[in-house]
Structure formats: structure tokens, C-alpha cells
Design an enzyme around this catalytic site. Structure first.
Site, PDB file in Angstrom:
ATOM      1  CG  HIS A  85      -1.682  -1.228   1.417  1.00  0.00           C
ATOM      2  ND1 HIS A  85      -2.605  -1.663   0.499  1.00  0.00           N
ATOM      3  CD2 HIS A  85      -1.661  -2.172   2.397  1.00  0.00           C
ATOM      4  CE1 HIS A  85      -3.128  -2.810   0.912  1.00  0.00           C
ATOM      5  NE2 HIS A  85      -2.556  -3.140   2.049  1.00  0.00           N
ATOM      6  CG  HIS A 112       3.163   5.916   5.642  1.00  0.00           C
ATOM      7  ND1 HIS A 112       2.866   5.932   6.986  1.00  0.00           N
ATOM      8  CD2 HIS A 112       2.130   6.553   5.031  1.00  0.00           C
ATOM      9  CE1 HIS A 112       1.702   6.526   7.163  1.00  0.00           C
ATOM     10  NE2 HIS A 112       1.230   6.929   5.987  1.00  0.00           N
ATOM     11  CG  HIS A 114      -0.249   8.687   1.399  1.00  0.00           C
ATOM     12  ND1 HIS A 114      -1.119   7.624   1.490  1.00  0.00           N
ATOM     13  CD2 HIS A 114       0.156   8.945   2.675  1.00  0.00           C
ATOM     14  CE1 HIS A 114      -1.253   7.264   2.756  1.00  0.00           C
ATOM     15  NE2 HIS A 114      -0.484   8.046   3.504  1.00  0.00           N
ATOM     16  CG  HIS A 137       1.000  10.756   6.352  1.00  0.00           C
ATOM     17  ND1 HIS A 137      -0.033  10.061   5.780  1.00  0.00           N
ATOM     18  CD2 HIS A 137       0.769  12.076   6.097  1.00  0.00           C
ATOM     19  CE1 HIS A 137      -0.864  10.917   5.201  1.00  0.00           C
ATOM     20  NE2 HIS A 137      -0.394  12.142   5.363  1.00  0.00           N
ATOM     21  CB  THR A 219      -5.508   8.487   5.198  1.00  0.00           C
ATOM     22  OG1 THR A 219      -4.154   8.043   5.133  1.00  0.00           O
ATOM     23  CG2 THR A 219      -5.566   9.875   5.814  1.00  0.00           C
ATOM     24  CB  THR A 220      -4.606   3.074   5.592  1.00  0.00           C
ATOM     25  OG1 THR A 220      -3.983   3.215   6.870  1.00  0.00           O
ATOM     26  CG2 THR A 220      -3.750   3.741   4.527  1.00  0.00           C
TER      27      THR A 220
END
Ligand SMILES: *[C@@H]1O[C@H](CO)[C@@H](O)[C@H](O)[C@H]1NC(C)=O
Ligand SMILES: *[C@@H]1O[C@H](CO)[C@@H](O)[C@H](O)[C@H]1NC(C)=O
Ligand SMILES: *[C@@H]1O[C@H](CO)[C@@H](O)[C@H](O)[C@H]1NC(C)=O
Ligand SMILES: *[C@@H]1O[C@H](CO)[C@@H](O)[C@H](O)[C@H]1NC(C)=O
Ligand SMILES: [Zn+2]
Length: 316
Positions: A85, A112, A114, A137, A219-220
């Protein structure tokens, strides 16, 4: 025929019942709620990400956060991982976040990213509806909690620091600590060891007292509403080729998969703020939109006073 298609869908998209995806039909962030009920964006629920706009309140007591241990080289080693992801950098203990209106001390766990695709941006938060190319993040867990499941039960169990990433023509040498290692984690499940480096070197050198604060969610999945968000105003700058390493060289599938799929557009859609207050730190510039706002609304009033003054003088 239809049944075969449906079965195929299940196999392709959510083979793992606790897995989730971004881009497959019937298996994107809008349908996460089918598998993870807490991802349903119900009325008055406090989800992330949000669009940051001029509906914001200045809070002068929001000064810079204290980032303990971010400026030193930690001992041991860190682990970079492709979890299918995102690309996650798991950092060891030794870094802590506090201050800036946080009422507790938080331990840094991981960071991590995005991102979008070769021709699209992929930050999670947007600024006046503008999406930046990427977002980083840094995830921190409240230090009173022994583990993540305990933190996910606390409305302020996590403090996440969000940084927009924008693109310029110059290479960011510090960001190279991560981007140069991406080829080792191209496929889902791959990990590589990273020599610790001062985390501060990734962050903007100046302007760290300029940020936005609101209460939201992961957000996951499971989208838990347990996050104190700090989204920094000034982005991190990387080069086009460093960005391309994320958008075209990372895969959401395992190396031996029959069909490899690039990991792209791994961001969740924007959610309404509802009754939430979004705060701007003492030094935040607030948004261009906001800066223009008082002037625009003041202009007709000013015009009216000039007219009134004019007629007053006329009658005198
Ligand atoms: C301003 O921030 C401080 C520190 O987080 C908080 O205690 C206070 O309630 C905030 N004020 C407003 C008006 O939001
Ligand atoms: C995408 O990012 C680029 C580079 O920062 C920016 O110029 C562009 O406006 C962004 N596009 C959107 C749709 O937000
Ligand atoms: C996490 O911590 C809580 C609270 O101390 C404890 O009850 C629980 O068993 C722990 N869970 C795991 C998976 O370690
Ligand atoms: C960063 O901070 C400096 C010094 O306070 C300020 O002059 C500059 O405008 C800030 N940059 C942005 C993009 O807000
Ligand atoms: Zn994230």
C-alpha cells in the site's frame, strides 16, 4: 458468466479479507467501508484527509513542536518495507514528539508516503483543492500506550505529522537516503535495512512553526478516528526523478505475481470537516485564499464609505 466475473473480482481484489486496495474497481477507498465498517464516512464522523482552506482559526498558542532525537543519528538499523500500500520506513526507538498543543508525549514509530502517478498528483490533504505530488506521514504513538491496538482505542492515541512533497529541478540529497533504496523494495513484502540518518534532514529547514492542526482519522483501514493531525505548510522539495522512483518503480504486487501492478494513486479521498475546527499555528501564513478573503469582503464596505463620505461632503 457474471458469477465467474464476481468470483474473479474477489480473487483479484481482496484475496485477503483484511486487505484493502486503491485502484481496483469495487475495491477503492470509497468501498473500504464494506470490509471495514469504521471507514464509512457517516455524518459528523471525523475522517481524514481534508481540504485545507480559509475556513480556519488562528490559534496563537500553537508554537513549533518539539522533535526530540530527530537531529541525531540513532543507533541500530531501520527497515524500509513495501507493504503493498505504501513504502514504510520503520524507525527504532529514540525519537519523540511533543509540544505544539499536543497534551502528551508521542513516540515516533514509522514514516511512509502517498503518491500519484506519472501524470497525476497524489498528496492526501489538499490546499485550496490543490493536490501536491506527494505527502509524507510521520506516525507517532502516545507513549502511555504499550501497543498500537491500545492507541487505536484512544481519541488522541496517534499524532501524525504530514508534509507535502513538491517537485523542483534539484535533487534532494537527504531524500536520497530513501529514494536510492526504493529498488530494493520494488515489490510487495520486500524489506531492506537502512542505516539511520537524522530524520530532521528530510524536513524543511525553516518554517517548521507554520502548520495546521485538526482532529481526524487514519487514512487507511481501519480509518480509526484517533489522530491529532499536524500538516505543515511548507513542502519538502525533491527532484522529478526522485518522484518518478515512487510513481513508476514500486509495485503493489509480489515479485512472482502473474501480473505486476504499479502502486499508484495510494491516497484516500477528501472528507468533509463537518463541525470540526481546523487551526492555524501562530506563524502559519494561512492560505492565499484566506489572505485575500478579508480584503475582498472589505472592498465593498470601503467603497460604500467613500461614497457616503463623498455625499456627506457634497451636502456640506
Ligand atoms: C488553542 O490551542 C491550545 C493548545 O492546543 C488549546 O488548548 C486551545 O483550546 C486552543 N484554542 C482554541 C480556541 O481552539
Ligand atoms: C500538481 O502538482 C504540480 C507541481 O506542484 C502543480 O503545479 C499542479 O498544480 C498540481 N496539480 C493539481 C491538479 O493540483
Ligand atoms: C495491548 O495493550 C493492551 C493494554 O495494555 C493489552 O490489554 C493488550 O493485550 C495488548 N495487545 C497486544 C496485541 O499486545
Ligand atoms: C518561511 O519563513 C521565513 C522566515 O520566517 C519567511 O520569511 C518565509 O516567507 C516563509 N516561507 C513560506 C513559504 O511561508
Ligand atoms: Zn499516511
Amino acid at each position: 458468466m457474471i458469477r465467474t466475473a464476481a468470483l474473479l473480482m474477489i480473487v483479484v481484489c481482496c484475496a485477503d479479507s483484511d486487505d484493502y486496495c486503491y485502484n481496483e474497481p469495487h475495491c477503492d477507498p470509497y468501498s473500504w467501508g464494506d470490509t471495514f465498517p469504521s471507514c464509512h464516512p457517516l455524518l459528523e464522523h471525523h475522517h481524514s484527509p481534508i481540504n485545507l482552506d480559509h475556513h480556519m482559526t488562528r490559534n496563537d498558542s500553537l508554537g513549533p513542536l518539539h522533535l526530540e532525537g530527530f537531529d541525531v543519528i540513532q543507533s541500530g538499523h531501520w527497515t524500509l518495507k513495501n507493504d503493498g500500500h505504501s513504502v514504510v520506513l520503520q524507525v527504532g526507538s529514540g525519537m519523540e514528539v511533543s509540544g505544539g498543543g499536543l497534551t502528551d508525549l508521542y513516540h515516533t514509530i514509522q514514516l511512509h508516503f502517498h503518491w500519484g502517478g506519472p501524470a497525476s498528483n497524489g498528496s492526501e490533504h489538499t490546499v485550496d483543492t490543490r493536490r501536491y505530488p506527494m505527502e509524507m506521514h510521520i506516525v507517532n504513538m502516545k507513549s502511555i500506550h504499550p501497543n498500537m491496538s491500545a492507541a487505536l482505542e484512544d481519541p488522541t492515541g496517534l499524532a501524525v505529522l504530514g508534509f507535502f512533497i513538491d517537485v523542483v529541478y534539484a535533487e534532494n540529497v537527504h531524500f536520497g537516503h530513501i529514494s536510492q533504496r526504493l529498488s530494493s523494495v520494488a515489490y510487495k513484502g520486500q524489506t531492506t535495512k537502512i542505516k539511520p540518518f537524522p530524520l530532521m534532514s528530510l524536513l524543511p529547514k525553516h518554517n517548521m512553526s507554520q502548520y495546521y492542526r485538526y482532529y481526524g482519522s487514519l487514512t487507511t483501514p481501519p480509518c480509526s478516528q484517533v489522530v491529532v493531525w499536524t500538516v505543515y505548510e511548507v513542502p519538502i522539495y525533491i527532484s522529478w526523478s526522485q518522484l518518478a522512483q515512487f510513481t513508476s518503480q514500486i509495485f503493489s504486487t509480489e515479485e512472482d505475481a502473474e501480473q505486476v501492478t504499479p502502486l499508484q494513486n495510494n491516497f484516500r479521498h477528501i472528507h468533509p470537516t463537518f463541525s470540526r475546527i481546523v487551526s492555524a499555528s501562530k506563524d502559519a501564513k494561512i492560505l492565499k485564499g484566506a489572505a485575500g478573503q478579508p480584503f475582498r469582503s472589505a472592498a465593498p464596505g470601503l467603497l460604500l464609505s467613500i461614497l457616503l463620505l463623498g455625499s456627506f461632503i457634497f451636502y456640506l
